[in-house]
Design a protein around this motif. Structure first.
Motif, short mmCIF file in Angstrom:
data_model
loop_
_atom_site.label_atom_id
_atom_site.label_comp_id
_atom_site.label_asym_id
_atom_site.label_seq_id
_atom_site.Cartn_x
_atom_site.Cartn_y
_atom_site.Cartn_z
N GLY A 266 0.82 -1.21 0.00
CA GLY A 266 0.00 0.00 0.00
C GLY A 266 0.86 1.26 0.00
N TYR A 267 1.93 1.25 0.81
CA TYR A 267 2.86 2.39 0.84
C TYR A 267 3.54 2.54 -0.51
CZ TYR A 267 6.58 5.48 2.49
OH TYR A 267 7.43 6.54 2.66
N ARG A 268 3.94 1.41 -1.11
CA ARG A 268 4.65 1.43 -2.38
C ARG A 268 3.77 2.02 -3.49
NH1 ARG A 268 7.67 -4.16 -3.57
NH2 ARG A 268 8.48 -3.77 -1.46
N LEU A 269 2.48 1.63 -3.52
CA LEU A 269 1.57 2.13 -4.56
C LEU A 269 1.19 3.58 -4.31
CD1 LEU A 269 -0.81 -0.96 -4.99
CD2 LEU A 269 0.79 -0.05 -6.68
N ALA A 270 1.13 3.97 -3.05
CA ALA A 270 0.73 5.35 -2.74
C ALA A 270 1.84 6.34 -3.08
CB ALA A 270 0.34 5.47 -1.27
N TYR A 271 3.12 5.97 -2.78
CA TYR A 271 4.23 6.91 -2.97
C TYR A 271 5.13 6.55 -4.14
CZ TYR A 271 2.81 8.65 1.56
OH TYR A 271 2.09 9.18 2.60
N LEU A 272 4.88 5.39 -4.77
CA LEU A 272 5.64 4.95 -5.96
C LEU A 272 7.14 4.93 -5.71
CD1 LEU A 272 3.68 6.89 -8.75
CD2 LEU A 272 3.32 4.57 -7.92
N LYS A 273 7.50 4.50 -4.52
CA LYS A 273 8.92 4.42 -4.20
C LYS A 273 9.13 3.41 -3.08
CE LYS A 273 8.91 8.27 -0.89
NZ LYS A 273 9.50 9.58 -0.54
N ILE A 274 10.40 3.01 -2.92
CA ILE A 274 10.79 2.10 -1.85
C ILE A 274 11.74 2.85 -0.92
CG2 ILE A 274 12.05 -0.03 -1.30
CD1 ILE A 274 11.11 -1.16 -3.94
N VAL A 275 11.51 2.73 0.38
CA VAL A 275 12.31 3.43 1.37
C VAL A 275 13.13 2.40 2.14
CG1 VAL A 275 12.29 5.01 3.34
CG2 VAL A 275 10.53 5.21 1.56
N PRO A 276 14.43 2.28 1.88
CA PRO A 276 15.26 1.26 2.55
C PRO A 276 15.28 1.37 4.06
CG PRO A 276 16.39 2.14 0.63
CD PRO A 276 15.19 3.01 0.83
N VAL A 277 15.07 2.58 4.60
CA VAL A 277 15.13 2.75 6.04
C VAL A 277 14.03 1.94 6.74
CG1 VAL A 277 13.59 4.74 6.23
CG2 VAL A 277 15.50 4.48 7.83
N GLN A 278 13.00 1.55 5.99
CA GLN A 278 11.91 0.77 6.57
C GLN A 278 12.21 -0.73 6.61
OE1 GLN A 278 8.53 1.72 4.15
NE2 GLN A 278 8.26 3.77 5.02
N PHE A 279 13.31 -1.14 5.99
CA PHE A 279 13.60 -2.57 5.90
C PHE A 279 13.76 -3.20 7.28
CE2 PHE A 279 15.59 -2.35 1.37
CZ PHE A 279 14.33 -2.08 0.87
N GLY A 280 14.32 -2.45 8.22
CA GLY A 280 14.55 -2.99 9.56
C GLY A 280 13.25 -3.37 10.25
N ILE A 281 12.30 -2.41 10.27
CA ILE A 281 11.02 -2.69 10.92
C ILE A 281 10.26 -3.77 10.16
CG2 ILE A 281 9.85 -0.83 9.71
CD1 ILE A 281 9.19 -2.07 13.30
#
Length: 680
Positions: free
Chosen positions: A175-190
């Motif tokens: 849902g986050y990916r489709l909403a912002y059309l990007k991947i945020v590596p900082v979220q990988f940990g959580i």
């Protein structure tokens, strides 16, 4: 590592069945995905992140099918479920291949000042596919948990919770990916932390509870209740898709327009959810596409049986039947006809009070046909047919069927008797009725016929009980009349000899007055038709009351010696009217036992705080078997013309005065009745 361990454990320890294989492959892919992410974070190479994206759709597809195959063998159409799984897995593989050949359409690094990992068209499609698969996964998990009860729920809950966490994490991430059309590596940990907790719960359930030895069956009614959950999932998918379209095309919208869209979307979802027609169509689609049987016969049978337990009459039974048919079948018309006492069949459902109910006689051609059939169907393809085959019906039957809009009819049979029939209109789907519909309606008809038969038997029993009570009342009335008649008969017997005796004249008037009062009481009881009221107990001179009854009786009986020595005043708690009735009955019984010659003795004694009244005779006595088994019971007597009421009344009257009665008898020596009353 946790995901790799889970996959290896399932592959080695679990039985080599589809659920274990699918889930083990899914966990291996999850482990590989996390490994590529770790490589990306250490090497900062976008290629590793692309490889991790390629693992996502297949792993969710495999996890969804693994959960499905835990209960697919108990569902009606495993081939269709397998086909859907094959399609999802194939789409995931095709998507992965496209991602390999077109890596730039998967993920690109953009941004001059701040680098951004922007997703391309292929990844957008993949995220959308993952979102759909994840919603389906959670839907299946919900069904498993709903249907599990007791110890079974305790065994599967941690596994369900673990996969639920994994699916929920993918929904949030996509849902986050489709909403912002990007991947945020900082979220990988959580993200990894959430996945580890989910895998941990799953591994615990597999090791501790031997998960894959559990078989879960999902009811169609659980699926119906889950439609709301599925609708919310679809709503989120549509919302993400529209957001993607807006961002991709560069369109903008105001806060007001966005809120209006949310409101209208939710309103449309509520309207669809509340629409009976839509719910029926969803229910019909699920029944006919995912289950062998169109109806859950066990559930319907139990529910209808529970409803019939609470009904009290024929009208309530028919109301519950009508309601059950409308709730279960896909129809909008039901007609029920029942036979009355005159062998006329009347339409009882629906009832048209303005025009009156329709009726046909026992010889109507439709009734004759249905009495010889298990069912009758009006088919669009074959015309009319029953259990014997295709029929060619006369106009008299077809006109009745058309007039009453009957597309399927079954008889109401109870113990071989034709009570009526149930008819339903055409199915809302415009399809012909099949064997599932016939079996369901036959089952409801069988239960209804049995319930109707039981209600009618109950009504007949109540009528018989009323008749029996009336007969009993008649016997009591006859007993009172018999005693009054006996007194008058004694007067008539002695009248020719003693009519000029002033004392006899006084006794004559007293006896007639007593008989008149007795008859008035009988008439009052008949008018009231209710149990006698409790009699009030008060201090009564027992000796005086007994003496009066003995004196009255002595004047009327010639040839019988009556011994009575009145004592001084003896007071006791009693009811004077009941006591008179008791003494009169005992004296009359003693007279009948002596057959005109003999001796009757009456005594009243005070013993401590009790009064003892004895009435004895020197007659033949009471037979031992009658004494032990029938004495004091209603309608039991040794007299040829007796009613068996007197001694039963005596016992009840004595007990009403808080006393007790005993009897002593010897064959050829006579009988003594002893009444004991309390002085307190």
């Amino acid at each position: 590592m946790a995901a790799f361990f889970s996959g290896a454990f399932l592959l080695i320890k679990a039985e080599k069945k589809k659920p274990a294989l699918f889930l083990s492959l899914a966990f291996f892919l999850l482990a590989i995905r996390e490994l590529f992410r770790l490589c990306f974070l250490s090497e900062s190479s976008i290629q590793f992140l692309r490889y991790s994206l390629l693992c996502e759709p297949p792993l969710i597809a495999l996890m969804t099918e693994g959960c499905a195959y835990q209960f697919v063998e108990r569902m009606a159409r495993p081939r269709r479920i397998a086909l859907m799984g094959f399609i999802f897995v194939s789409c995931s593989v095709i998507w992965a291949i496209l991602g390999i050949y077109y890596p730039s359409a998967l993920l690109t690094l953009s941004g001059d000042v701040v680098p951004v990992l922007a997703i391309g068209n292929i990844e957008r499609a993949g995220a959308f596919l993952i979102l759909i698969l994840s919603v389906g996964l959670l839907w299946r998990l919900e069904n498993i948990l709903r249907e599990s009860e007791g110890g079974l729920r305790w065994r599967v809950k941690y596994a369900v919770l673990g996969i639920f966490i994994i699916g929920g994490e993918f929904i949030w991430e996509m849902g986050y990916r489709l909403a912002y059309l990007k991947i945020v590596p900082v979220q990988f940990g959580i993200n990894s932390l959430v996945l580890v907790s989910g895998v941990g719960f799953f591994v615990f359930a597999v090791v501790r509870h031997r998960l894959f030895e559990v078989e879960v069956y999902v009811s169609r009614y659980v699926v119906y209740r889950s439609v709301v959950f599925l609708g919310v999932g679809l709503y989120l998918v549509i919302l993400g898709l529209i957001t993607t379209v807006i961002r991709y095309t560069g369109l903008t919208y105001s806060d007001l327009a966005w809120q209006a869209f949310l409101y209208l979307s939710l309103l449309a979802l509520v309207v669809v959810g509340l629409s009976q027609d839509v719910r029926n169509k969803i229910r019909f689609f699920i029944n006919t596409h995912f289950f062998t049987n169109k109806y859950d016969y066990r559930k319907e049978w139990v529910e209808y049986s529970e409803r019939l337990v609470e009904v009290q009459d024929e009208k309530e039974i028919l109301s519950q039947l009508e309601k059950m048919i409308y709730e279960t079948m896909f129809i909008n018309w039901v007609t029920i006809w029942l036979k009355d006492k005159n062998n006329v069949f009347k339409q009882v459902v629906p009832q048209d009070e303005s025009n009156g109910s329709k009726s046909i006689d026992l010889e109507h051609p439709f009734i004759k046909l249905l009495r010889e059939s298990v069912y009758l169907i009006r088919s669009q393809k074959y015309g009319y047919l029953n259990d014997l085959g295709i029929l060619k019906l006369p106009d008299s039957i077809t006109s009745f069927i058309d007039e009453n809009n009957i597309a399927l009819a079954v008889p109401l049979l109870a113990k071989g008797e034709f009570l009526g029939f149930i008819g339903v209109g055409p199915e809302l789907t415009k399809l012909d009725y099949g064997q599932d519909d016939i079996d369901l309606l036959k089952g409801l008809a069988s239960q209804t016929a049995t319930a109707l038969d039981m209600v009618r038997l109950h009504e007949e029993l109540m009528q018989n009980q009323k008749l029996h009570l009336f007969n009993q009342l008649s016997i009591f009335v006859m007993h009172d009349l018999k005693n009054a008649a006996s007194l008058l008969s004694l007067i008539l017997q002695n009248a020719p000899t003693h009519i000029h005796d002033p004392d006899f004249q006084e006794d004559l008037l007293s006896t007639i007055s007593s008989a008149s009062r007795r008859l008035e009481k009988v008439m009052m009881k008949l008018r009231a038709l209710k149990p006698p009221e409790e009699r009030e107990l008060r201090k009564v001179d027992i000796a005086k009351v007994v003496g009066q009854e003995v004196d009255n009786f002595r004047r009327l009986c010639s040839g019988i010696e009556i011994k009575w020595e009145p004592p001084s005043e003896v007071y006791c708690m009693a009811n004077e009217e009941l006591l008179k009735n008791v003494i009169e009955n005992l004296l009359m019984n003693a007279k009948d036992a002596l057959d005109g010659r003999g001796e009757i003795s009456v005594t009243v004694d005070k013993v401590d705080d009790q009064v003892v009244i004895r009435v004895s005779d020197n007659g033949p006595g009471i037979p031992v078997d009658f004494l032990e088994q029938k004495l004091f019971r209603p309608f039991q007597t040794t007299k040829k013309d007796g009613l068996g009421i007197g001694l039963w009344q005596v016992k009840n009257f004595v007990e009403a005065m808080k006393g007790r009665i005993t009897v002593k008898t010897s064959p050829g020596m006579g009988t003594t009745f002893e009444i004991i009353l309390s002085c307190e």
